[in-house]
Design a protein around this motif. Structure first.
Motif, PDB file in Angstrom:
ATOM      1  N   ALA A 161     -31.721  -3.202  -4.716  1.00  0.00           N
ATOM      2  CA  ALA A 161     -30.824  -3.354  -5.864  1.00  0.00           C
ATOM      3  C   ALA A 161     -30.406  -4.809  -6.033  1.00  0.00           C
ATOM      4  CB  ALA A 161     -29.595  -2.457  -5.697  1.00  0.00           C
ATOM      5  N   VAL A 162     -30.108  -5.496  -4.925  1.00  0.00           N
ATOM      6  CA  VAL A 162     -29.738  -6.907  -4.993  1.00  0.00           C
ATOM      7  C   VAL A 162     -30.918  -7.734  -5.495  1.00  0.00           C
ATOM      8  CG1 VAL A 162     -29.100  -8.941  -3.632  1.00  0.00           C
ATOM      9  CG2 VAL A 162     -27.957  -6.770  -3.225  1.00  0.00           C
ATOM     10  N   GLN A 211     -33.361  -6.860  -7.406  1.00  0.00           N
ATOM     11  CA  GLN A 211     -33.570  -6.625  -8.833  1.00  0.00           C
ATOM     12  C   GLN A 211     -32.530  -7.353  -9.665  1.00  0.00           C
ATOM     13  OE1 GLN A 211     -33.540  -2.367  -9.111  1.00  0.00           O
ATOM     14  NE2 GLN A 211     -35.734  -2.177  -8.708  1.00  0.00           N
ATOM     15  N   GLU A 212     -31.315  -7.414  -9.173  1.00  0.00           N
ATOM     16  CA  GLU A 212     -30.241  -8.034  -9.941  1.00  0.00           C
ATOM     17  C   GLU A 212     -30.362  -9.553  -9.991  1.00  0.00           C
ATOM     18  OE1 GLU A 212     -25.430  -7.742 -10.129  1.00  0.00           O
ATOM     19  OE2 GLU A 212     -26.629  -5.944  -9.815  1.00  0.00           O
ATOM     20  N   VAL A 213     -30.865 -10.172  -8.938  1.00  0.00           N
ATOM     21  CA  VAL A 213     -30.924 -11.631  -8.898  1.00  0.00           C
ATOM     22  C   VAL A 213     -32.288 -12.205  -9.260  1.00  0.00           C
ATOM     23  CG1 VAL A 213     -29.080 -11.779  -7.196  1.00  0.00           C
ATOM     24  CG2 VAL A 213     -31.444 -11.762  -6.414  1.00  0.00           C
ATOM     25  N   THR A 233     -36.881 -12.193 -14.737  1.00  0.00           N
ATOM     26  CA  THR A 233     -37.830 -11.261 -15.314  1.00  0.00           C
ATOM     27  C   THR A 233     -39.248 -11.754 -15.062  1.00  0.00           C
ATOM     28  OG1 THR A 233     -36.218 -10.814 -17.049  1.00  0.00           O
ATOM     29  CG2 THR A 233     -38.477 -10.063 -17.445  1.00  0.00           C
ATOM     30  N   GLN A 275     -34.022 -17.036  -7.807  1.00  0.00           N
ATOM     31  CA  GLN A 275     -32.982 -16.036  -7.966  1.00  0.00           C
ATOM     32  C   GLN A 275     -31.978 -16.473  -9.016  1.00  0.00           C
ATOM     33  OE1 GLN A 275     -33.500 -17.256  -4.576  1.00  0.00           O
ATOM     34  NE2 GLN A 275     -35.092 -15.747  -4.491  1.00  0.00           N
ATOM     35  N   ILE A 326     -25.474 -14.744  -8.289  1.00  0.00           N
ATOM     36  CA  ILE A 326     -24.778 -13.477  -8.084  1.00  0.00           C
ATOM     37  C   ILE A 326     -23.458 -13.804  -7.403  1.00  0.00           C
ATOM     38  CG2 ILE A 326     -25.909 -13.006  -5.879  1.00  0.00           C
ATOM     39  CD1 ILE A 326     -25.817 -10.010  -6.606  1.00  0.00           C
ATOM     40  N   ARG A 343     -19.884  -9.114  -6.575  1.00  0.00           N
ATOM     41  CA  ARG A 343     -20.955  -8.189  -6.957  1.00  0.00           C
ATOM     42  C   ARG A 343     -21.835  -7.852  -5.751  1.00  0.00           C
ATOM     43  NH1 ARG A 343     -22.652  -3.815  -8.922  1.00  0.00           N
ATOM     44  NH2 ARG A 343     -24.763  -3.839  -9.702  1.00  0.00           N
ATOM     45  N   LEU A 400     -22.470  -4.062  -4.198  1.00  0.00           N
ATOM     46  CA  LEU A 400     -23.788  -3.484  -3.882  1.00  0.00           C
ATOM     47  C   LEU A 400     -23.874  -3.098  -2.412  1.00  0.00           C
ATOM     48  CD1 LEU A 400     -26.052  -5.854  -5.977  1.00  0.00           C
ATOM     49  CD2 LEU A 400     -25.699  -3.416  -6.369  1.00  0.00           C
TER      50      LEU A 400
END
Length: 128
Positions: free
Chosen positions: A8-9, A11-13, A16, A24, A27, A31, A35
């Motif tokens: 999850a981390v 994907q968030e940082v 695309t 990265q 973050i 946050r 997570l």
């Protein structure tokens, strides 16, 4: 943090269409802690669990938050960057396709650094 939390981390940082190692996004510590709480790692660790997860968890723990006042300053980060750059064996870098891909992903940034340094050198009374 569990492997799901680490995913999850990542994907968030991650930018695309780039892999986690290519760069990265910032973050916040808040946050990251959210997570970590949502995906907490069980106290009992299977003996069969490989050490790659431990290494990856250490990497996540080393991530720096961009918006926190208590975090490392730009000057300190730059000093770390310079020390790291000095430890790399640049003479063999072209024989390493993964290393070249990593450098290619920050080509614009490296160019910007070089231009900023040139502008500073030629405008600075120290180098005039």
């Amino acid at each position: 943090m569990s492997s799901e939390g680490f995913t999850a981390v990542k994907q968030e940082v991650s930018y695309t269409d780039f892999h986690f190692s290519a760069g990265q996004l910032p973050i916040t510590v808040k946050r990251l802690e959210e997570l970590r709480q949502v995906h907490s790692k069980n106290q009992e660790v299977d003996e069969g669990e490989n050490t790659t997860q431990d290494s990856t968890a250490r990497q996540v723990a080393a991530l720096k938050a961009a918006d926190d006042a208590d975090e490392t300053t730009t000057a300190e980060l730059l000093q770390q960057f310079v020390q790291l750059a000095q430890t790399i064996d640049w003479s063999s870098i072209q024989q390493d396709p993964l290393a070249m891909e990593s450098l290619n992903s920050i080509e614009y940034t490296l160019s910007h650094i070089s231009e900023a340094l040139d502008q500073w050198k030629y405008a600075s009374p120290i180098y005039a």
